[in-house]
Write an enzyme that holds these catalytic residues in place. Structure first.
Site, PDB file in Angstrom:
ATOM      1  NE  ARG A   8       1.501  -5.054  11.282  1.00 17.33           N
ATOM      2  CZ  ARG A   8       2.153  -4.496  10.263  1.00 17.33           C
ATOM      3  NH1 ARG A   8       3.354  -4.861   9.964  1.00 17.33           N
ATOM      4  NH2 ARG A   8       1.563  -3.571   9.537  1.00 17.33           N
ATOM      5  NE  ARG A  39       6.643  -0.232   9.914  1.00 14.25           N
ATOM      6  CZ  ARG A  39       5.612  -0.287   9.095  1.00 14.25           C
ATOM      7  NH1 ARG A  39       5.663   0.329   7.929  1.00 14.25           N
ATOM      8  NH2 ARG A  39       4.520  -0.942   9.439  1.00 14.25           N
ATOM      9  CE  LYS A  97      -2.100  -1.151   3.846  1.00 10.84           C
ATOM     10  NZ  LYS A  97      -1.532  -2.471   4.199  1.00 10.84           N
ATOM     11  NE  ARG A 118       7.664  -2.773   6.341  1.00 11.98           N
ATOM     12  CZ  ARG A 118       6.349  -2.581   6.425  1.00 11.98           C
ATOM     13  NH1 ARG A 118       5.710  -1.943   5.446  1.00 11.98           N
ATOM     14  NH2 ARG A 118       5.673  -3.009   7.456  1.00 11.98           N
ATOM     15  NE  ARG A 121      -4.127  -1.465   9.246  1.00 11.04           N
ATOM     16  CZ  ARG A 121      -3.104  -0.952   8.558  1.00 11.04           C
ATOM     17  NH1 ARG A 121      -3.149   0.287   8.148  1.00 11.04           N
ATOM     18  NH2 ARG A 121      -2.054  -1.682   8.287  1.00 11.04           N
TER      19      ARG A 121
HETATM   20  P1  B4P Z   1       4.666  -1.596   2.062  1.00  8.98           P
HETATM   21  O1  B4P Z   1       4.314  -0.789   0.871  1.00  8.98           O
HETATM   22  O2  B4P Z   1       5.543  -0.926   3.108  1.00  8.98           O
HETATM   23  O3  B4P Z   1       3.401  -2.257   2.772  1.00  8.98           O
HETATM   24  P2  B4P Z   1       2.119  -1.671   3.497  1.00  8.98           P
HETATM   25  O4  B4P Z   1       0.996  -2.455   2.920  1.00  8.98           O
HETATM   26  O5  B4P Z   1       2.034  -0.174   3.360  1.00  8.98           O
HETATM   27  O6  B4P Z   1       2.470  -2.039   5.017  1.00  8.98           O
HETATM   28  P3  B4P Z   1       1.782  -1.912   6.447  1.00  8.98           P
HETATM   29  O7  B4P Z   1       0.377  -2.423   6.389  1.00  8.98           O
HETATM   30  O8  B4P Z   1       2.768  -2.610   7.324  1.00  8.98           O
HETATM   31  O9  B4P Z   1       1.806  -0.442   6.910  1.00  8.98           O
HETATM   32  P4  B4P Z   1       0.943   0.595   7.751  1.00  8.98           P
HETATM   33  O10 B4P Z   1       1.898   1.701   7.898  1.00  8.98           O
HETATM   34  O11 B4P Z   1      -0.348   0.885   7.058  1.00  8.98           O
HETATM   35  O12 B4P Z   1       5.403  -2.900   1.510  1.00  8.98           O
HETATM   36  C1  B4P Z   1       5.993  -3.828   2.378  1.00  8.98           C
HETATM   37  C2  B4P Z   1       7.380  -4.219   1.868  1.00  8.98           C
HETATM   38  O13 B4P Z   1       7.252  -4.900   0.635  1.00  8.98           O
HETATM   39  C3  B4P Z   1       8.312  -3.033   1.611  1.00  8.98           C
HETATM   40  O14 B4P Z   1       9.596  -3.379   2.053  1.00  8.98           O
HETATM   41  C4  B4P Z   1       8.279  -2.878   0.104  1.00  8.98           C
HETATM   42  O15 B4P Z   1       9.492  -2.369  -0.399  1.00  8.98           O
HETATM   43  C5  B4P Z   1       8.051  -4.303  -0.367  1.00  8.98           C
HETATM   44  N1  B4P Z   1       7.263  -4.386  -1.582  1.00  8.98           N
HETATM   45  C6  B4P Z   1       6.186  -3.617  -1.925  1.00  8.98           C
HETATM   46  N2  B4P Z   1       5.718  -3.999  -3.133  1.00  8.98           N
HETATM   47  C7  B4P Z   1       6.488  -5.061  -3.533  1.00  8.98           C
HETATM   48  C8  B4P Z   1       6.478  -5.906  -4.691  1.00  8.98           C
HETATM   49  N3  B4P Z   1       5.597  -5.751  -5.690  1.00  8.98           N
HETATM   50  N4  B4P Z   1       7.409  -6.892  -4.756  1.00  8.98           N
HETATM   51  C9  B4P Z   1       8.323  -7.065  -3.781  1.00  8.98           C
HETATM   52  N5  B4P Z   1       8.381  -6.289  -2.656  1.00  8.98           N
HETATM   53  C10 B4P Z   1       7.488  -5.300  -2.555  1.00  8.98           C
HETATM   54  O16 B4P Z   1       0.569  -0.039   9.195  1.00  8.98           O
HETATM   55  C11 B4P Z   1       1.458  -0.138  10.288  1.00  8.98           C
HETATM   56  C12 B4P Z   1       0.734  -0.265  11.642  1.00  8.98           C
HETATM   57  O17 B4P Z   1       0.144   1.019  11.984  1.00  8.98           O
HETATM   58  C13 B4P Z   1      -0.462  -1.231  11.770  1.00  8.98           C
HETATM   59  O18 B4P Z   1      -0.073  -2.558  12.059  1.00  8.98           O
HETATM   60  C14 B4P Z   1      -1.281  -0.612  12.948  1.00  8.98           C
HETATM   61  O19 B4P Z   1      -0.717  -0.940  14.198  1.00  8.98           O
HETATM   62  C15 B4P Z   1      -1.089   0.876  12.726  1.00  8.98           C
HETATM   63  N6  B4P Z   1      -2.199   1.449  11.938  1.00  8.98           N
HETATM   64  C16 B4P Z   1      -2.079   2.022  10.693  1.00  8.98           C
HETATM   65  N7  B4P Z   1      -3.278   2.433  10.249  1.00  8.98           N
HETATM   66  C17 B4P Z   1      -4.190   2.097  11.198  1.00  8.98           C
HETATM   67  C18 B4P Z   1      -5.612   2.224  11.300  1.00  8.98           C
HETATM   68  N8  B4P Z   1      -6.336   2.775  10.302  1.00  8.98           N
HETATM   69  N9  B4P Z   1      -6.241   1.760  12.418  1.00  8.98           N
HETATM   70  C19 B4P Z   1      -5.532   1.212  13.422  1.00  8.98           C
HETATM   71  N10 B4P Z   1      -4.190   1.043  13.398  1.00  8.98           N
HETATM   72  C20 B4P Z   1      -3.512   1.477  12.284  1.00  8.98           C
END
Ligand code: B4P
Length: 196
Positions: A146, A134, A14, A128, A89
């Site tokens: 998670r 993190r 995302k 990551r 979420r």
């Molecule tokens: P990311 O792009 O970092 O993944 P994400 O889906 O954004 O991650 P996440 O769900 O952990 O983040 P959030 O900050 O929302 O990709 C992951 C990895 O994969 C990276 O290293 C990237 O380089 C790699 N990658 C991406 N695409 C790729 C591909 N095509 N091929 C290979 N590698 C690839 O959430 C973090 C925490 O914040 C949650 O657990 C929760 O505690 C809190 N939080 C956030 N929003 C919340 C909400 N609305 N309500 C309650 N808690 C919340």
């Protein structure tokens, strides 16, 4: 206004895709994960509270996250659209977002769900974790937790939007640019449909 929700399990890309999408479509990027990490870095009371949940792989309480989104929407009154990354979420967050957008006479145009299998998700998050610093990336058990919380609390939110036929499933496996092309195709199709 064109408002997009980018939806998917932790590690589905995302954050990665959001950066490219906001550049292409000129949307305001609202990532609750980034906003929470900023609060933690600044050691604010909200950040201290949020950290307790995030370190354990849990969701931060709804009222905290909804309050953050509310004030961000207020700060960007002239936006031509928002990209919601990692929000909503939970069902309560989805209902709150509907109410906030309703006040602006706006709506969600598209919910794009990134589909990635669990082994690939864990692989990406472990990778990551080697560089991100993190705390929620550090431990594979927390990452699995998670994924479980996503299935239990977040996935039902997709059904909420499915009812109003605003959902597009996007294959999130493969190279970053391939996934980006698939997302752009779904967004362009929706934009075309809305303008005709
Ligand atoms: P990311 O792009 O970092 O993944 P994400 O889906 O954004 O991650 P996440 O769900 O952990 O983040 P959030 O900050 O929302 O990709 C992951 C990895 O994969 C990276 O290293 C990237 O380089 C790699 N990658 C991406 N695409 C790729 C591909 N095509 N091929 C290979 N590698 C690839 O959430 C973090 C925490 O914040 C949650 O657990 C929760 O505690 C809190 N939080 C956030 N929003 C919340 C909400 N609305 N309500 C309650 N808690 C919340």
């Amino acid at each position: 206004m064109f408002n997009l929700i980018l939806f998917g399990p932790p590690g589905s890309g995302k954050g990665t895709q959001s950066e490219k999408l906001v550049e292409k479509y000129g949307l305001i990027h609202l990532s609750t994960g980034n906003l929470l990490r900023e609060e933690i870095a600044n050691k604010t009371p909200l950040g201290v509270e949020a950290r307790n949940f995030m370190d354990k792989g849990q969701l931060v309480p709804d009222e905290v996250v909804i309050g953050m989104i509310d004030s961000c929407l207020e700060h960007h009154k002239e936006a031509k659209g928002f990209l919601f990354d990692g929000f909503p979420r939970t069902g309560a967050q989805a209902e709150a977002l509907d109410k906030l957008l309703h006040l602006k006479k706006a709506d969600i145009a598209l919910v794009a769900i990134l589909d990635v299998n669990e082994e690939e998700l864990i692989k990406r998050l472990v990778h990551r974790g080697k560089t991100s610093g993190r705390s929620d990336d550090a431990d594979e058990n927390i990452q699995r937790k998670r994924q479980d919380i996503y299935k239990k609390e977040t996935l039902p939110v997709a059904a909420y939007y499915q009812r109003s036929k605003r959902v597009a499933h996007i294959d999130g496996m493969g190279e970053v640019d391939q996934v980006f092309e698939r997302l752009c195709a779904a967004i362009d199709k929706k934009m075309k449909a809305l303008s005709s």
